[in-house]
Design an enzyme around this catalytic site. Structure first.
Site, PDB file in Angstrom:
ATOM      1  N   CYS A  45       0.843  -1.220   0.000  1.00 34.95           N
ATOM      2  CA  CYS A  45       0.000   0.000   0.000  1.00 34.95           C
ATOM      3  C   CYS A  45       0.868   1.256   0.000  1.00 34.95           C
ATOM      4  O   CYS A  45       0.530   2.257  -0.641  1.00 34.95           O
ATOM      5  CB  CYS A  45      -0.898   0.032   1.232  1.00 34.95           C
ATOM      6  SG  CYS A  45      -2.025  -1.340   1.343  1.00 34.95           S
TER       7      CYS A  45
HETATM    8  C1  BEZ Z   1       0.623  -4.736   1.894  1.00 32.07           C
HETATM    9  O1  BEZ Z   1       0.051  -3.689   1.615  1.00 32.07           O
HETATM   10  O2  BEZ Z   1       1.824  -4.827   1.824  1.00 32.07           O
HETATM   11  C2  BEZ Z   1      -0.165  -5.953   2.300  1.00 32.07           C
HETATM   12  C3  BEZ Z   1      -1.352  -5.808   2.972  1.00 32.07           C
HETATM   13  C4  BEZ Z   1      -2.041  -6.923   3.359  1.00 32.07           C
HETATM   14  C5  BEZ Z   1      -1.544  -8.205   3.041  1.00 32.07           C
HETATM   15  C6  BEZ Z   1      -0.361  -8.330   2.325  1.00 32.07           C
HETATM   16  C7  BEZ Z   1       0.343  -7.192   1.946  1.00 32.07           C
END
Ligand code: BEZ
Length: 210
Positions: A45
């Site tokens: 994100c």
């Molecule tokens: C991420 O944004 O890195 C992420 C969020 C939830 C699960 C896996 C990755």
């Protein structure tokens, strides 16, 4: 409720990193890209938000406003924003909705309980100026989205709205487009005086005018 293409994007009031807003009023006459993030302080994100902020001039050229959503509280968003600026070399420059009660996430079906009953999936909704949903996209939490592709879809949608054209596989701006089948040859000759190539009666290619 499953939101489908052509539906009016549900309106909502939200607390965001840029203050309170009402979605439809905030959009005004712009196109919108509403996209969800599974959680604050997560790596994928962080990269998506930094990259989308870098694309702001491209969104503006197309009359588009971006707005993100994460089901964490505003205080977390504000702390995370500093990390985004530090690691991505770009500050957030669009609102990030705080939705800790998951009201908007549920309204838009962004939580898929069989994937996770707390995190949202990576949803994208493209909304046109009449507030109709023109694209929905769902990615798993572990896969970062391609925001260049989102820009490409907006280019395609805006071309279709302007010129009764559809776009072929892997189309990018500047490439030939396809005359939609509902436009008969007589009308096509008037609409596209530059001429078009007929490969099959249903497959006619034209260079769009700018
Ligand atoms: C991420 O944004 O890195 C992420 C969020 C939830 C699960 C896996 C990755």
């Amino acid at each position: 409720m499953v939101l489908q293409l052509g539906d009016i994007a549900p309106d909502f009031e939200a607390e965001t990193t840029e203050g309170k807003l009402r979605f439809h009023e905030w959009l005004g006459q712009s196109w919108g890209v509403l996209f969800s993030h599974p959680k604050d302080y997560t790596p994928v994100c962080t990269t998506e938000l930094g990259y989308t902020a870098k694309l702001k001039p491209e969104f503006e050229k197309r009359g588009v406003k971006a707005i993100g959503l994460s089901v964490d509280p505003l205080q977390d968003h504000l702390g995370w924003s500093k990390d985004i600026a530090e690691t991505q070399g770009q500050s957030l420059n669009f609102p990030l909705i705080a939705d800790p009660e998951r009201k908007i996430a549920n309204l838009y079906g962004m939580i898929h309980p069989n994937a996770s009953d707390t995190l949202t999936v990576r949803s994208v909704f493209i909304v046109d100026p009449s507030k109709k949903i023109r694209l929905t996209l769902t990615y798993p939490a572990s896969t970062g989205r391609n925001f260049d592709e989102i820009l490409r879809v907006i280019d395609s949608l805006q071309l279709t709205d302007r010129q009764k054209l559809a776009t072929p596989v892997n189309w990018k701006p500047g490439d030939d487009a396809i005359i939609v089948p509902s436009v008969k040859d007589d009308e096509a000759k008037k609409l596209f005086p530059q001429g078009f190539k007929t490969l099959k009666p249903y497959l006619r290619l034209v260079r769009p005018s700018s």
